[in-house]
Design a protein around this motif. Structure first.
Motif, PDB file in Angstrom:
ATOM      1  N   THR A 193       7.954  35.457  32.583  1.00 22.72           N
ATOM      2  CA  THR A 193       9.175  36.319  31.862  1.00 22.72           C
ATOM      3  C   THR A 193      10.210  37.069  32.624  1.00 22.72           C
ATOM      4  O   THR A 193      10.414  37.616  33.336  1.00 22.72           O
ATOM      5  CB  THR A 193       8.097  38.135  31.813  1.00 22.72           C
ATOM      6  N   LEU A 194      10.880  36.801  31.264  1.00 24.31           N
ATOM      7  CA  LEU A 194      12.321  37.011  31.868  1.00 24.31           C
ATOM      8  C   LEU A 194      12.930  38.223  30.896  1.00 24.31           C
ATOM      9  O   LEU A 194      12.662  38.752  29.351  1.00 24.31           O
ATOM     10  CB  LEU A 194      13.401  36.450  30.967  1.00 24.31           C
ATOM     11  N   ILE A 195      12.963  39.625  31.509  1.00 24.85           N
ATOM     12  CA  ILE A 195      13.310  40.342  30.722  1.00 24.85           C
ATOM     13  C   ILE A 195      15.187  40.941  31.231  1.00 24.85           C
ATOM     14  O   ILE A 195      14.862  40.869  32.419  1.00 24.85           O
ATOM     15  CB  ILE A 195      12.908  41.213  31.763  1.00 24.85           C
ATOM     16  N   VAL A 196      15.664  41.085  29.209  1.00 27.18           N
ATOM     17  CA  VAL A 196      17.401  40.823  29.893  1.00 27.18           C
ATOM     18  C   VAL A 196      17.829  42.558  29.812  1.00 27.18           C
ATOM     19  O   VAL A 196      16.539  43.125  28.117  1.00 27.18           O
ATOM     20  CB  VAL A 196      17.727  40.398  28.485  1.00 27.18           C
ATOM     21  N   ARG A 197      17.919  43.231  30.299  1.00 29.70           N
ATOM     22  CA  ARG A 197      18.557  44.788  30.669  1.00 29.70           C
ATOM     23  C   ARG A 197      19.972  44.985  30.488  1.00 29.70           C
ATOM     24  O   ARG A 197      20.696  44.517  30.871  1.00 29.70           O
ATOM     25  CB  ARG A 197      18.453  45.409  32.083  1.00 29.70           C
ATOM     26  N   GLU A 198      20.548  44.684  28.936  1.00 32.92           N
ATOM     27  CA  GLU A 198      21.567  45.431  28.513  1.00 32.92           C
ATOM     28  C   GLU A 198      22.140  46.609  28.277  1.00 32.92           C
ATOM     29  O   GLU A 198      21.773  47.366  27.750  1.00 32.92           O
ATOM     30  CB  GLU A 198      21.930  44.237  27.678  1.00 32.92           C
ATOM     31  N   ILE A 199      23.097  46.921  29.192  1.00 35.54           N
ATOM     32  CA  ILE A 199      23.589  48.652  29.172  1.00 35.54           C
ATOM     33  C   ILE A 199      25.026  48.196  28.237  1.00 35.54           C
ATOM     34  O   ILE A 199      25.848  47.647  28.966  1.00 35.54           O
ATOM     35  CB  ILE A 199      23.720  49.381  30.758  1.00 35.54           C
TER      36      ILE A 199
END
Length: 77
Positions: A24-30
């Motif tokens: 699983t790849l989790i992209v966190r964009e802040i």
């Protein structure tokens, strides 16, 4: 245990990281504009497709090097 890859960071309010948790790849964009957004992908091609739609070349006119660096970082994940 998971691997965290920083795609870009302009300051503590504008950054994008990818966490690799198994398959699983989790992209966190802040961003200071939208807060934190999370996107979960089950494959690298799916994540790259999202990135190509999210980061359009026309938005980086005059900043082509930045665009290139962002995609090199995504491809290295």
């Amino acid at each position: 245990m998971f691997k965290k890859v920083q795609i870009y960071k302009t300051d503590k309010y504008n950054m994008l990281n990818v966490e690799v948790q198994g398959k699983t790849l989790i992209v966190r964009e802040i961003s200071d504009q939208w807060g934190e957004e999370c996107h979960t992908f089950v494959s690298r091609p799916e994540m790259l497709h999202w990135a190509q739609n999210r980061f359009k070349p026309e938005a980086f006119v005059g900043r082509e090097e930045e665009y290139k660096e962002i995609f090199e970082a995504f491809r290295s994940v």
